[in-house]
Scaffold this active site. Sequence first.
Site, mmCIF file in Angstrom:
data_model
loop_
_atom_site.group_PDB
_atom_site.id
_atom_site.type_symbol
_atom_site.label_atom_id
_atom_site.label_comp_id
_atom_site.label_asym_id
_atom_site.label_seq_id
_atom_site.Cartn_x
_atom_site.Cartn_y
_atom_site.Cartn_z
ATOM 1 N N GLU A 47 31.654 51.233 -32.087
ATOM 2 C CA GLU A 47 30.753 50.432 -31.241
ATOM 3 C C GLU A 47 29.421 50.287 -31.993
ATOM 4 O OE1 GLU A 47 28.842 52.720 -28.137
ATOM 5 O OE2 GLU A 47 29.105 51.111 -26.669
ATOM 6 N N ASN A 107 27.286 44.007 -25.146
ATOM 7 C CA ASN A 107 27.813 44.992 -26.082
ATOM 8 C C ASN A 107 29.254 44.557 -26.358
ATOM 9 O OD1 ASN A 107 28.664 47.278 -27.426
ATOM 10 N ND2 ASN A 107 27.690 48.710 -26.009
ATOM 11 N N CYS A 169 33.491 52.442 -26.112
ATOM 12 C CA CYS A 169 32.884 53.729 -25.790
ATOM 13 C C CYS A 169 33.128 54.209 -24.370
ATOM 14 C CB CYS A 169 31.397 53.724 -26.117
ATOM 15 S SG CYS A 169 30.758 55.415 -26.181
ATOM 16 N N ASN A 194 29.859 55.511 -29.535
ATOM 17 C CA ASN A 194 28.613 56.196 -29.931
ATOM 18 C C ASN A 194 28.377 57.250 -28.870
ATOM 19 O OD1 ASN A 194 26.549 54.656 -32.027
ATOM 20 N ND2 ASN A 194 27.976 53.230 -31.062
HETATM 21 N N1 CDT Z 1 27.894 54.311 -25.919
HETATM 22 C C1 CDT Z 1 28.351 54.954 -24.821
HETATM 23 O O1 CDT Z 1 28.955 54.352 -23.946
HETATM 24 N N2 CDT Z 1 28.092 56.262 -24.734
HETATM 25 C C2 CDT Z 1 28.363 57.054 -23.576
HETATM 26 C C3 CDT Z 1 27.308 58.084 -23.419
HETATM 27 C C4 CDT Z 1 26.853 58.144 -22.032
HETATM 28 S S1 CDT Z 1 25.576 59.339 -21.837
HETATM 29 C C5 CDT Z 1 24.594 58.597 -20.657
HETATM 30 C C6 CDT Z 1 29.714 57.742 -23.603
HETATM 31 O O2 CDT Z 1 30.451 57.642 -22.618
HETATM 32 O O3 CDT Z 1 30.028 58.425 -24.585
#
Ligand code: CDT
Length: 314
Positions: A47, A107, A169, A194
Amino acid sequence: MPRHFTAACGQLGPIQRAEPRASVVRRLCALMEQAARRGAAFIVFPEMALTTFFPRWLIPEGPELAGFFEREMPGPETAPIFEAARRLRLGAYLGYCEETPAGMRYNTAVLIGPDGAIAAKYRKVHLPGNAVYDPALALQHLEPWYFTPGDLGLPVFDFLDGRVGMLLCNDRRWPESYRVLGLQGAELIALGFNSPAQLPDTPEQNAHRLLHHLIPMQAGAYQNGAWVIATAKAGLEEGCVMMGESVIIAPSGAVVARSATLGDEIVTAEINLDATAAHKAFFDFETYRRPELYRLIADRRAAGPSHDWTAETG
Ligand code: CDT
């Protein structure tokens, strides 16, 4: 393209805020060369593979923020990725931040065919984090501030002689994501992520970060008889350690390949799309699923007093 091929995770180490796009694109192209040398026909990038994870900051409108978004794909700076795909006959999944001509920001991920052309697009539907800057938080995650939820649904595409779905993600944490793709016959689900290795504002999560990364993907693969290829942006990015753990998961739910570093790294596995059939047949969805009992999943967001979505969707 045969239905049996080598697939790769093109894991990226950190991208710092000041790293120029041209430098990131060179890293992506180097990973494509490596993957091709290992015989890969498909590579999955993370991502936001072109930029740092900028939603960790509240950045005012201006040239820096605008610079994190792509207004054309390919554009002059990203064209080498598409040229490499064509030259190496290598399909690719690429996550990036999209700004449309109307100024909508998403995104996004695209599938690039081995002919170097965009074959499919997906816009992330589950946008985690906070919609406004919250000074009480140690780690901001401002995706809902920067992005509009995806408006393309959760589609599946004919790609590489198979049925391919995309997630981004946080989508990977929701069983509904996989089921909606599975019910369209998905044989392979590609996703980039990420994910911080630790969450300072919800410390109760921290002992289980790896478990919570793997469990939904392994379950999603098994319960839908699909391959899952998940690729990280990893390592120490602007003071935040991003978990690595790029993985390739078989339709059995078994992890068959896994990254070993927090840097730029190629992970490969042999993918046999025909292997999905036995797993799908084992469940025999047509015979045994009871969709009439699952209406709540579509009609209700959460337990307890809840908005009646059926009234709006008809
Ligand atoms: N990029 C992404 O979706 N990251 C989320 C982190 C969320 S923390 C508020 C994940 O689910 O890994």
